[in-house]
Scaffold this motif. Sequence first.
Motif, mmCIF file in Angstrom:
data_model
loop_
_atom_site.group_PDB
_atom_site.id
_atom_site.type_symbol
_atom_site.label_atom_id
_atom_site.label_comp_id
_atom_site.label_asym_id
_atom_site.label_seq_id
_atom_site.Cartn_x
_atom_site.Cartn_y
_atom_site.Cartn_z
ATOM 1 N N LYS A 56 -10.804 6.629 2.373
ATOM 2 C CA LYS A 56 -10.549 8.035 2.052
ATOM 3 C C LYS A 56 -9.319 8.543 2.790
ATOM 4 N N VAL A 57 -9.234 8.197 4.081
ATOM 5 C CA VAL A 57 -8.071 8.608 4.873
ATOM 6 C C VAL A 57 -6.814 7.920 4.367
ATOM 7 N N LEU A 58 -6.907 6.627 4.078
ATOM 8 C CA LEU A 58 -5.751 5.883 3.595
ATOM 9 C C LEU A 58 -5.270 6.439 2.248
ATOM 10 N N SER A 59 -6.204 6.827 1.401
ATOM 11 C CA SER A 59 -5.843 7.422 0.103
ATOM 12 C C SER A 59 -5.017 8.689 0.296
ATOM 13 N N GLN A 60 -5.456 9.540 1.226
ATOM 14 C CA GLN A 60 -4.733 10.783 1.484
ATOM 15 C C GLN A 60 -3.355 10.504 2.069
ATOM 16 N N ARG A 61 -3.253 9.509 2.948
ATOM 17 C CA ARG A 61 -1.970 9.182 3.568
ATOM 18 C C ARG A 61 -0.985 8.627 2.547
ATOM 19 N N LEU A 62 -1.504 8.040 1.469
ATOM 20 C CA LEU A 62 -0.653 7.527 0.396
ATOM 21 C C LEU A 62 -0.321 8.611 -0.635
ATOM 22 N N ASP A 70 2.300 10.430 4.926
ATOM 23 C CA ASP A 70 3.239 9.599 5.674
ATOM 24 C C ASP A 70 3.438 8.215 5.065
ATOM 25 N N LEU A 71 2.533 7.789 4.173
ATOM 26 C CA LEU A 71 2.649 6.457 3.588
ATOM 27 C C LEU A 71 3.002 6.500 2.091
ATOM 28 N N ALA A 72 3.455 7.654 1.609
ATOM 29 C CA ALA A 72 3.730 7.795 0.182
ATOM 30 C C ALA A 72 4.756 6.787 -0.319
ATOM 31 N N ALA A 73 5.651 6.353 0.571
ATOM 32 C CA ALA A 73 6.681 5.393 0.154
ATOM 33 C C ALA A 73 6.102 4.037 -0.201
ATOM 34 N N LEU A 74 4.857 3.780 0.186
ATOM 35 C CA LEU A 74 4.248 2.470 -0.073
ATOM 36 C C LEU A 74 3.462 2.420 -1.376
ATOM 37 N N HIS A 116 10.559 9.803 5.401
ATOM 38 C CA HIS A 116 9.488 8.873 5.757
ATOM 39 C C HIS A 116 9.747 8.073 7.036
ATOM 40 N N GLY A 117 10.916 8.222 7.653
ATOM 41 C CA GLY A 117 11.255 7.396 8.794
ATOM 42 C C GLY A 117 11.984 6.147 8.328
ATOM 43 N N GLU A 118 12.612 5.455 9.275
ATOM 44 C CA GLU A 118 13.491 4.336 8.901
ATOM 45 C C GLU A 118 12.750 3.203 8.209
ATOM 46 N N GLN A 119 11.584 2.786 8.756
ATOM 47 C CA GLN A 119 10.904 1.619 8.187
ATOM 48 C C GLN A 119 10.403 1.880 6.772
ATOM 49 N N LEU A 120 9.625 2.962 6.587
ATOM 50 C CA LEU A 120 9.093 3.262 5.263
ATOM 51 C C LEU A 120 10.198 3.709 4.314
ATOM 52 N N GLY A 121 11.227 4.359 4.836
ATOM 53 C CA GLY A 121 12.354 4.747 3.996
ATOM 54 C C GLY A 121 13.063 3.536 3.419
ATOM 55 N N ASP A 122 13.238 2.493 4.253
ATOM 56 C CA ASP A 122 13.861 1.258 3.768
ATOM 57 C C ASP A 122 12.996 0.586 2.713
ATOM 58 N N VAL A 123 11.670 0.606 2.922
ATOM 59 C CA VAL A 123 10.754 0.003 1.948
ATOM 60 C C VAL A 123 10.855 0.722 0.612
#
Length: 303
Positions: A71-77, A177-181, A256-263
């Motif tokens: 549930k938490v991971l879903s919201q973070r995505l 915070d994880l929407a880029a994934l 998203h920050g450098e790492q997730l932004g690059d992804v």
Amino acid sequence: MGFSKEQLLERLQAQQIKFSQYEHPVVMTVEAQAKYVGHIKGGLSKNLFLKDKKHRFYIVSALSDTKVDLKVLSQRLGLGKGGLRMAPEEAVGEILQVPLGCVTPFALVNESAQHVSLMLDEGFKTQECCFFHPLSNDTTISLHIQDLHKFLKSVGRMVAYVDLEANPPVGKDQPPDLAALVPSDTSSITDVSEKTAALQIDNSKPVSVTVTGKVSKVSSGQQKEKMGNTGNSFADPEKLIEEILEKIKVENIKQHGEQLGDVAFARLHKNLSSDLKSLAVMFKNTAYTEGFFAGTHCPPKRL
């Protein structure tokens, strides 16, 4: 057919990736696997194969003692509560092309899994080595997480390490915070290609194409002027698109920050750059065609 265990191990050896190999009876759970390799120093992994409501797929690879709240991971995505669930058993074979009980990041070597998103537990970085099945659950290999990282990059996969136990707030002022994934919708990419191929230009109506892609009716005189202004922009469509994508990359990193932004940028570049370049070339050719049409079909001016 997907990669076999033997083919995967040969590929690791060819890349000079060091690993230790342990043969054991077929196991279906981390607890069963621990009976055979749990005494060896390192981090056992649990690997979840998930899907969302739009039939996009994810592998979450975590240390066995990491608590993963879907549930938490879903919201973070950015998927909302209940956006993630376990993928159906048939998807394991069809998409990852591995048997049940063999889900690991190594399954991403298969072409059929190219749109599966991967999240690796940040905790792997603290381990001397990590344990994974090499596409078969009658074997376990141990390797350093950086060597797994090296392998994934060799098959064209960007690697994102995630604190899977974090629960940051998500709201109007706190974007996920994880929407880029979240994997891109492959159907939408196909639709873009199909619409581009089907697009017809009506040569009876002079048009002007700008960098933004807007179309407007103009007189023949304006046509020539606008052609002169936009010609340089379309002279090198690939350079133009790369400049646009570079601006998008900067915005992704800010958000998203450098790492997730690059992804996010790597996935966007892989999926859309060819379509965008095709559109730019089409616009360029259309502009030249319309300029020629206007120049050869305009009535002579009266003195």
